[in-house]
Scaffold this motif. Structure first.
Motif, short mmCIF file in Angstrom:
data_model
loop_
_atom_site.label_atom_id
_atom_site.label_comp_id
_atom_site.label_asym_id
_atom_site.label_seq_id
_atom_site.Cartn_x
_atom_site.Cartn_y
_atom_site.Cartn_z
N SER A 99 11.08 -4.98 -32.12
CA SER A 99 11.69 -5.10 -33.44
C SER A 99 10.74 -4.89 -34.61
O SER A 99 11.18 -4.58 -35.70
CB SER A 99 12.34 -6.48 -33.58
OG SER A 99 11.36 -7.49 -33.48
N THR A 100 9.47 -5.10 -34.40
CA THR A 100 8.53 -5.02 -35.52
C THR A 100 7.45 -3.97 -35.32
O THR A 100 7.40 -2.98 -36.04
CB THR A 100 7.87 -6.39 -35.77
OG1 THR A 100 8.88 -7.37 -36.00
CG2 THR A 100 6.96 -6.32 -36.99
N ALA A 101 6.57 -4.17 -34.35
CA ALA A 101 5.43 -3.27 -34.20
C ALA A 101 5.85 -1.84 -33.88
O ALA A 101 5.36 -0.89 -34.49
CB ALA A 101 4.49 -3.80 -33.12
N VAL A 102 6.76 -1.68 -32.94
CA VAL A 102 7.21 -0.33 -32.60
C VAL A 102 7.97 0.29 -33.75
O VAL A 102 7.78 1.47 -34.08
CB VAL A 102 8.08 -0.36 -31.32
CG1 VAL A 102 8.82 0.95 -31.14
CG2 VAL A 102 7.20 -0.63 -30.10
N HIS A 103 8.82 -0.50 -34.40
CA HIS A 103 9.57 0.03 -35.54
C HIS A 103 8.63 0.50 -36.65
O HIS A 103 8.79 1.60 -37.19
CB HIS A 103 10.52 -1.04 -36.08
CG HIS A 103 11.28 -0.60 -37.30
ND1 HIS A 103 12.50 0.03 -37.22
CD2 HIS A 103 10.99 -0.70 -38.63
CE1 HIS A 103 12.92 0.32 -38.45
NE2 HIS A 103 12.03 -0.12 -39.31
N LEU A 104 7.64 -0.32 -36.98
CA LEU A 104 6.70 0.06 -38.03
C LEU A 104 5.89 1.28 -37.65
O LEU A 104 5.64 2.17 -38.46
CB LEU A 104 5.76 -1.11 -38.33
CG LEU A 104 6.32 -2.25 -39.17
CD1 LEU A 104 5.32 -3.39 -39.22
CD2 LEU A 104 6.67 -1.77 -40.57
N SER A 105 5.46 1.33 -36.38
CA SER A 105 4.65 2.45 -35.92
C SER A 105 5.42 3.77 -36.01
O SER A 105 4.84 4.83 -36.25
CB SER A 105 4.19 2.22 -34.48
OG SER A 105 3.37 1.07 -34.40
N ALA A 106 6.73 3.68 -35.82
CA ALA A 106 7.56 4.89 -35.86
C ALA A 106 8.03 5.24 -37.26
O ALA A 106 8.23 6.41 -37.57
CB ALA A 106 8.77 4.70 -34.94
N HIS A 107 8.21 4.23 -38.12
CA HIS A 107 8.85 4.46 -39.41
C HIS A 107 8.00 4.10 -40.62
O HIS A 107 8.40 4.41 -41.75
CB HIS A 107 10.16 3.68 -39.49
CG HIS A 107 11.15 4.06 -38.44
ND1 HIS A 107 11.92 5.20 -38.52
CD2 HIS A 107 11.50 3.46 -37.27
CE1 HIS A 107 12.71 5.29 -37.46
NE2 HIS A 107 12.47 4.25 -36.68
N GLY A 108 6.87 3.46 -40.43
CA GLY A 108 6.02 3.07 -41.55
C GLY A 108 5.47 4.29 -42.28
O GLY A 108 5.27 5.35 -41.70
N ARG A 109 5.20 4.09 -43.57
CA ARG A 109 4.68 5.19 -44.40
C ARG A 109 3.16 5.17 -44.52
O ARG A 109 2.60 5.85 -45.37
CB ARG A 109 5.32 5.13 -45.79
CG ARG A 109 6.83 5.26 -45.80
CD ARG A 109 7.31 6.48 -45.02
NE ARG A 109 6.67 7.70 -45.51
CZ ARG A 109 6.74 8.87 -44.87
NH1 ARG A 109 7.36 8.94 -43.71
NH2 ARG A 109 6.16 9.93 -45.38
N CYS A 110 2.51 4.40 -43.67
CA CYS A 110 1.05 4.39 -43.60
C CYS A 110 0.67 4.04 -42.17
O CYS A 110 1.53 3.64 -41.38
CB CYS A 110 0.46 3.39 -44.59
SG CYS A 110 0.76 1.66 -44.17
#
Length: 295
Positions: free
Chosen positions: A124-135
């Motif tokens: 829910s968090t780390a994978v989501h951020l890794s795929a969708h984060g802008r940095c």
């Protein structure tokens, strides 16, 4: 980008480890650190129109304030003179931190949440951020070797170049060597051959040494431009024949940081985060930074 390093906190031991790593990154980069706690009011108890933090004297409010205060104090103790700001933002962690990533130069999170469900947080968090984060997103896990190198996975594709550039920069910041690992095999991946299934290239080429030389060329070309930009970095090119995921995880045991791209040239087009990156997030022996190719 001149934005801050942002760290997500939830009061867990994993989040405190993330604070340590984030404070180090911010100090090395000469930027501020922003401590962010994403807060969700329990749905069954939220009065209409109430503040997301509830009454000023409420136990829940006090818990949130303590989580943030502890993280801020810990960050300041890690790096003298570090400017630390903080924010409590209503919303889910993945949504809040994704929004923060638009102005940050790095997001740092722990690998498991306050409930102790590592798989849940990674989903829910780390994978989501890794795929969708802008940095770039750093997930703090394992036991890094403080004297070890920065390790970067090299797949030879143009989409892997931002990860290599980030790894060189980290090696400069940390004053350490860079190990560039390129894993190869005589077998093609699915969809990489006209037959539509894996093919043993030795049956076509008939010369393993020739294939190895070609992979050496791929690795050298992937690093060449970055070597020119960072001449002070000692680079250790490492060519390994085998399977990418186990080879990378094994190599991470001696590293202080592993850097991977979000997708490799053999990735599934329907996924923003490839299987190699997912495996690293779940099994690496040191912190992992995922760098998307479109940043």
């Amino acid at each position: 980008m001149n934005g801050p390093v942002v760290v997500g906190v939830d009061g867990s031991p994993s989040a405190l480890a993330a604070v340590d790593a984030a404070a180090q990154e911010a100090s090395l980069r000469g930027v501020g650190l922003r401590v962010v706690h994403a807060f969700l009011w329990p749905a069954m108890h939220a009065p209409p129109g109430s503040s997301p933090l509830g009454p000023a004297t409420g136990a829940l409010h006090e818990t949130v304030e303590r989580i943030v205060a502890d993280a801020v104090e810990r960050a300041r103790s890690q790096a003298a003179g570090l400017h630390v700001s903080h924010a409590v933002i209503a919303g889910e962690a993945s949504t809040v931190l994704q929004a923060q990533s638009r102005t940050a130069q790095l997001i740092v999170v722990g690998h498991r949440g306050s409930e102790g469900f590592a798989e849940l947080l990674l989903g829910s968090t780390a994978v989501h951020l890794s795929a969708h984060g802008r940095c770039p997103v750093m997930v703090v896990r394992g036991r890094p070797d403080p004297a070890g190198p920065v390790l970067v996975a090299v797949d030879g594709s143009p989409r892997g170049q931002p990860a290599i550039a980030f790894a060189f920069f980290e090696a400069v910041l940390r004053g350490t060597d860079l190990v560039a690992l390129h894993v190869w095999s005589t077998w093609t991946g699915h969809g990489e051959h006209a037959l539509g299934h894996p093919v043993d290239l030795t049956e076509l080429v008939g010369d393993v040494d020739r294939l190895r030389q070609e992979e050496e060329r791929v690795l050298a070309e992937a690093l060449s431009g970055h070597r020119d930009l960072y001449p002070g970095v000692t680079v250790q090119p490492r060519l390994v024949r085998g399977r990418t995921r186990p080879a990378l995880i094994e190599a991470s045991a001696d590293a202080q940081l592993l850097v991977v791209g979000a997708r490799g040239h053999g990735g599934f087009t329907g996924r923003l985060l490839g299987s190699v990156s997912r495996a690293a997030l779940h099994h690496a022996h040191c912190p992992v930074t995922v760098v998307r190719s479109d940043l």
